[in-house]
Scaffold this motif. Structure first.
Motif, PDB file in Angstrom:
ATOM      1  N   LEU A  42       0.830  -1.202   0.000  1.00 48.03           N
ATOM      2  CA  LEU A  42       0.000   0.000   0.000  1.00 48.03           C
ATOM      3  C   LEU A  42       0.866   1.253   0.000  1.00 48.03           C
ATOM      4  N   ARG A  43       0.498   2.201  -0.828  1.00 49.46           N
ATOM      5  CA  ARG A  43       1.251   3.448  -0.951  1.00 49.46           C
ATOM      6  C   ARG A  43       1.350   4.181   0.387  1.00 49.46           C
ATOM      7  N   GLU A  44       0.294   4.089   1.192  1.00 45.99           N
ATOM      8  CA  GLU A  44       0.273   4.758   2.493  1.00 45.99           C
ATOM      9  C   GLU A  44       1.318   4.175   3.455  1.00 45.99           C
ATOM     10  N   GLU A  45       1.751   2.960   3.216  1.00 46.32           N
ATOM     11  CA  GLU A  45       2.730   2.305   4.094  1.00 46.32           C
ATOM     12  C   GLU A  45       4.173   2.630   3.712  1.00 46.32           C
ATOM     13  N   ILE A  46       4.388   3.170   2.507  1.00 46.63           N
ATOM     14  CA  ILE A  46       5.741   3.418   2.007  1.00 46.63           C
ATOM     15  C   ILE A  46       6.143   4.855   2.315  1.00 46.63           C
ATOM     16  N   GLU A  47       7.303   5.018   2.919  1.00 46.42           N
ATOM     17  CA  GLU A  47       7.826   6.358   3.173  1.00 46.42           C
ATOM     18  C   GLU A  47       8.737   6.805   2.033  1.00 46.42           C
ATOM     19  N   GLU A  48       9.661   5.947   1.649  1.00 45.34           N
ATOM     20  CA  GLU A  48      10.569   6.263   0.544  1.00 45.34           C
ATOM     21  C   GLU A  48      11.041   4.962  -0.086  1.00 45.34           C
ATOM     22  N   PHE A  49      11.724   5.096  -1.210  1.00 38.41           N
ATOM     23  CA  PHE A  49      12.240   3.912  -1.880  1.00 38.41           C
ATOM     24  C   PHE A  49      13.554   4.239  -2.565  1.00 38.41           C
ATOM     25  N   SER A  50      14.322   3.199  -2.812  1.00 42.37           N
ATOM     26  CA  SER A  50      15.591   3.306  -3.526  1.00 42.37           C
ATOM     27  C   SER A  50      15.593   2.287  -4.649  1.00 42.37           C
ATOM     28  N   ILE A  51      16.198   2.672  -5.748  1.00 40.86           N
ATOM     29  CA  ILE A  51      16.351   1.745  -6.864  1.00 40.86           C
ATOM     30  C   ILE A  51      17.831   1.655  -7.197  1.00 40.86           C
ATOM     31  N   CYS A  58      25.883  -7.887  -8.975  1.00 43.83           N
ATOM     32  CA  CYS A  58      24.452  -8.185  -8.868  1.00 43.83           C
ATOM     33  C   CYS A  58      23.809  -7.886 -10.213  1.00 43.83           C
ATOM     34  N   ASP A  59      23.307  -8.909 -10.856  1.00 46.22           N
ATOM     35  CA  ASP A  59      22.818  -8.750 -12.222  1.00 46.22           C
ATOM     36  C   ASP A  59      21.329  -8.447 -12.318  1.00 46.22           C
ATOM     37  N   LYS A  60      20.745  -7.908 -11.245  1.00 46.02           N
ATOM     38  CA  LYS A  60      19.330  -7.556 -11.305  1.00 46.02           C
ATOM     39  C   LYS A  60      19.097  -6.178 -10.703  1.00 46.02           C
ATOM     40  N   VAL A  61      18.015  -5.536 -11.142  1.00 44.50           N
ATOM     41  CA  VAL A  61      17.596  -4.254 -10.580  1.00 44.50           C
ATOM     42  C   VAL A  61      16.976  -4.542  -9.214  1.00 44.50           C
ATOM     43  N   GLU A  62      17.324  -3.711  -8.222  1.00 42.63           N
ATOM     44  CA  GLU A  62      16.791  -3.920  -6.879  1.00 42.63           C
ATOM     45  C   GLU A  62      16.000  -2.683  -6.443  1.00 42.63           C
ATOM     46  N   ILE A  63      14.806  -2.909  -5.918  1.00 45.96           N
ATOM     47  CA  ILE A  63      13.963  -1.841  -5.387  1.00 45.96           C
ATOM     48  C   ILE A  63      13.796  -2.105  -3.895  1.00 45.96           C
ATOM     49  N   ILE A  64      14.254  -1.169  -3.083  1.00 45.23           N
ATOM     50  CA  ILE A  64      14.156  -1.308  -1.630  1.00 45.23           C
ATOM     51  C   ILE A  64      13.189  -0.255  -1.103  1.00 45.23           C
ATOM     52  N   LEU A  65      12.120  -0.723  -0.477  1.00 46.03           N
ATOM     53  CA  LEU A  65      11.108   0.150   0.099  1.00 46.03           C
ATOM     54  C   LEU A  65      11.414   0.369   1.574  1.00 46.03           C
ATOM     55  N   THR A  66      11.344   1.612   2.024  1.00 49.43           N
ATOM     56  CA  THR A  66      11.412   1.924   3.444  1.00 49.43           C
ATOM     57  C   THR A  66       9.988   2.227   3.887  1.00 49.43           C
ATOM     58  N   SER A 104      20.067   8.879  -3.817  1.00 48.78           N
ATOM     59  CA  SER A 104      20.007   7.449  -3.541  1.00 48.78           C
ATOM     60  C   SER A 104      18.625   6.996  -3.082  1.00 48.78           C
ATOM     61  N   THR A 105      17.869   7.888  -2.448  1.00 48.36           N
ATOM     62  CA  THR A 105      16.509   7.545  -2.046  1.00 48.36           C
ATOM     63  C   THR A 105      15.549   8.613  -2.566  1.00 48.36           C
ATOM     64  N   PHE A 106      14.306   8.242  -2.622  1.00 42.38           N
ATOM     65  CA  PHE A 106      13.303   9.097  -3.237  1.00 42.38           C
ATOM     66  C   PHE A 106      12.023   8.978  -2.416  1.00 42.38           C
ATOM     67  N   LYS A 107      11.423  10.082  -2.043  1.00 41.38           N
ATOM     68  CA  LYS A 107      10.164  10.053  -1.296  1.00 41.38           C
ATOM     69  C   LYS A 107       9.051   9.551  -2.184  1.00 41.38           C
ATOM     70  N   ILE A 108       8.226   8.688  -1.642  1.00 38.38           N
ATOM     71  CA  ILE A 108       7.131   8.125  -2.416  1.00 38.38           C
ATOM     72  C   ILE A 108       6.146   9.208  -2.843  1.00 38.38           C
ATOM     73  N   SER A 109       6.040  10.282  -2.066  1.00 40.80           N
ATOM     74  CA  SER A 109       5.102  11.365  -2.403  1.00 40.80           C
ATOM     75  C   SER A 109       5.493  12.058  -3.696  1.00 40.80           C
ATOM     76  N   ASN A 110       6.739  11.930  -4.126  1.00 41.31           N
ATOM     77  CA  ASN A 110       7.164  12.540  -5.395  1.00 41.31           C
ATOM     78  C   ASN A 110       6.598  11.803  -6.602  1.00 41.31           C
ATOM     79  N   CYS A 111       6.099  10.609  -6.398  1.00 36.26           N
ATOM     80  CA  CYS A 111       5.609   9.809  -7.526  1.00 36.26           C
ATOM     81  C   CYS A 111       4.087   9.831  -7.657  1.00 36.26           C
TER      82      CYS A 111
END
Length: 112
Positions: A42-51, A58-66, A104-111
């Motif tokens: 849920l978007r309401e549960e996510i504060e920020e994320f990093s890609i 590491c041969d894959k894209v990683e998305i880490i949610l805070t 390195s990190t991005f606030k979810i509210s920006n999206c």
């Protein structure tokens, strides 16, 4: 006489170690996300994320949610989201479109 070859060998090993430590300091030596979420968070549960794009170790894209703290705790909870999910693809599109400062990190509210 035997001291000189040992001193040279020791000096050479020190130089190699210093060089290797600089290479390893550039990033992790493995993937951070060993298990990824396949379901939507849920978007309401996510504060920020990093890609993190693919790297040499590491041969894959990683998305880490805070996630936002729950129940008045200060515990920081992070989860890995699969980049192949619809939410993962949308976050990557937002990241590529709006992250002009390469932070390195991005606030979810920006999206949204």
């Amino acid at each position: 006489m035997a001291f000189l070859p040992r001193a040279l060998l020791l000096s050479l090993m020190a130089v190699v170690c210093i060089e290797l430590s600089g290479v390893l300091a550039d990033g992790p030596d493995r993937c951070w996300c060993l298990n990824t979420l396949k379901k939507r968070v849920l978007r309401e549960e996510i504060e920020e994320f990093s890609i993190f794009p693919r790297r040499s170790k590491c041969d894959k894209v990683e998305i880490i949610l805070t996630l936002k703290p729950a129940n008045n705790t200060t515990e920081v909870v992070q989860r890995c989201l699969s980049p192949e999910t619809k939410q993962g693809m949308n976050l990557q599109i937002c990241w590529n479109r709006k992250n002009v400062n390469n932070t390195s990190t991005f606030k979810i509210s920006n999206c949204f």
